[in-house]
Design an enzyme around this catalytic site. Structure first.
Site, PDB file in Angstrom:
ATOM      1  N   HIS A  18       0.820  -1.215   0.000  1.00 40.69           N
ATOM      2  CA  HIS A  18       0.000   0.000   0.000  1.00 40.69           C
ATOM      3  C   HIS A  18       0.857   1.270   0.000  1.00 40.69           C
ATOM      4  CE1 HIS A  18       0.959   0.941   4.195  1.00 40.69           C
ATOM      5  NE2 HIS A  18       0.830  -0.360   4.439  1.00 40.69           N
ATOM      6  N   ASN A  20       1.849   5.301   1.126  1.00 40.51           N
ATOM      7  CA  ASN A  20       2.278   5.913   2.384  1.00 40.51           C
ATOM      8  C   ASN A  20       1.100   6.381   3.234  1.00 40.51           C
ATOM      9  OD1 ASN A  20       3.457   8.652   3.849  1.00 40.51           O
ATOM     10  ND2 ASN A  20       4.944   6.995   3.728  1.00 40.51           N
ATOM     11  N   THR A  21       1.260   6.283   4.557  1.00 39.71           N
ATOM     12  CA  THR A  21       0.289   6.796   5.521  1.00 39.71           C
ATOM     13  C   THR A  21       0.997   7.749   6.468  1.00 39.71           C
ATOM     14  OG1 THR A  21       0.626   5.172   7.286  1.00 39.71           O
ATOM     15  CG2 THR A  21      -0.821   4.509   5.478  1.00 39.71           C
ATOM     16  N   ASP A  22       0.230   8.557   7.185  1.00 39.20           N
ATOM     17  CA  ASP A  22       0.832   9.455   8.179  1.00 39.20           C
ATOM     18  C   ASP A  22       1.576   8.663   9.248  1.00 39.20           C
ATOM     19  OD1 ASP A  22      -0.117  11.676   6.852  1.00 39.20           O
ATOM     20  OD2 ASP A  22      -1.855  11.959   8.166  1.00 39.20           O
ATOM     21  N   TRP A  23       1.048   7.494   9.577  1.00 38.38           N
ATOM     22  CA  TRP A  23       1.705   6.677  10.605  1.00 38.38           C
ATOM     23  C   TRP A  23       3.030   6.114  10.108  1.00 38.38           C
ATOM     24  CZ3 TRP A  23      -1.771   3.459  14.358  1.00 38.38           C
ATOM     25  CH2 TRP A  23      -2.661   4.327  15.015  1.00 38.38           C
ATOM     26  N   ASN A  24       3.147   5.825   8.806  1.00 39.03           N
ATOM     27  CA  ASN A  24       4.451   5.441   8.269  1.00 39.03           C
ATOM     28  C   ASN A  24       5.461   6.555   8.518  1.00 39.03           C
ATOM     29  OD1 ASN A  24       2.966   3.849   5.384  1.00 39.03           O
ATOM     30  ND2 ASN A  24       3.856   2.843   7.167  1.00 39.03           N
ATOM     31  N   ARG A  67      -6.058   1.243   3.726  1.00 41.85           N
ATOM     32  CA  ARG A  67      -4.855   1.715   3.049  1.00 41.85           C
ATOM     33  C   ARG A  67      -4.524   0.847   1.833  1.00 41.85           C
ATOM     34  NH1 ARG A  67      -3.429  -0.022   8.217  1.00 41.85           N
ATOM     35  NH2 ARG A  67      -1.734  -1.540   8.489  1.00 41.85           N
ATOM     36  N   GLU A  91      -1.803  -6.901   7.483  1.00 46.01           N
ATOM     37  CA  GLU A  91      -0.478  -6.815   8.077  1.00 46.01           C
ATOM     38  C   GLU A  91      -0.382  -7.714   9.304  1.00 46.01           C
ATOM     39  OE1 GLU A  91       2.560  -6.741   8.011  1.00 46.01           O
ATOM     40  OE2 GLU A  91       3.041  -4.620   7.639  1.00 46.01           O
TER      41      GLU A  91
END
Length: 208
Positions: A18, A20-24, A67, A91
């Site tokens: 997936h 990118n996320t803010d948590w990444n 995501r 995940e």
């Protein structure tokens, strides 16, 4: 169109991580929490979809977390495929660590964090074991390939799920796993199944 080498049909499975996320970006443990892609992740997905659409794909399956489903959306538009959802592509479940940043995990769970850093496949704190993770993802890969013999499947999943699912599928020894880099956001792994050879990896961590 099927891939052929000699008289054999080759089935292809692309495992796509997936966007990118803010948590990444925050180095926050996502695990199986449903964290959405951000603007960067959506742009990554759009760019990757333009490349992946060149494959004549017969089947697309995604993790049921948003995501992944959002990452799959641009490719679905380009190919006309309707992605299926399969929770087995989620995940790794990170148990008590989910929602915490890496420094917070290190502070609150120093012993299990040390075990995890040392590549312990079952470090505790409710974290899913590598064996269980690899089993559920590798089963999904095999079953998807069986549905389109000689064709191409795209599975949209997560970094840890892809790495350990591929490792279980190919029979990589446990001591090898720490030497294999994680798959980056919106990159993919290219697997090929040929009757005379079995499963082989054609490319790893490929991106735009």
């Amino acid at each position: 169109m099927s891939l052929e080498r000699g008289t054999e049909q080759i089935t292809r499975v692309l495992l796509w991580r997936h966007g990118n996320t803010d948590w990444n970006a925050e180095q926050r443990v996502q695990g199986q929490l449903d964290v959405p892609v951000n603007d960067r992740g959506r742009a990554q997905a759009q760019a990757a979809a333009a490349v992946l659409a060149r494959h004549e794909t017969q089947l697309m399956i995604t993790s049921d977390l948003s995501r992944c489903t959002r990452t799959a959306a641009p490719l679905a538009e380009l190919t006309g495929l309707t992605p299926e959802r399969d929770a087995r592509l989620r995940e790794r479940n990170f148990g008590d660590w989910q929602g915490l940043t890496t420094p917070e995990v290190r502070e609150r769970f120093p012993e299990s964090y040390a075990r995890w850093r040392a590549a312990d496949p079952d470090p505790g704190d409710g974290i899913e074991s590598i064996a269980d993770l690899g089993k559920r993802v590798s089963e999904t890969i095999r079953q998807a390939a069986e549905r389109v013999p000689g064709g191409t499947v795209i599975l949209v999943s997560h970094g840890g799920a892809i790495k350990y699912g591929v490792a279980a599928l190919l029979g990589w020894p446990e001591e090898m796993l720490p030497t294999v880099a994680p798959v980056q956001n919106c990159h993919w792994v290219d697997l090929m199944l040929q009757p005379s050879y079995g499963w082989r990896i054609s490319a790893y961590n490929v991106g735009v």
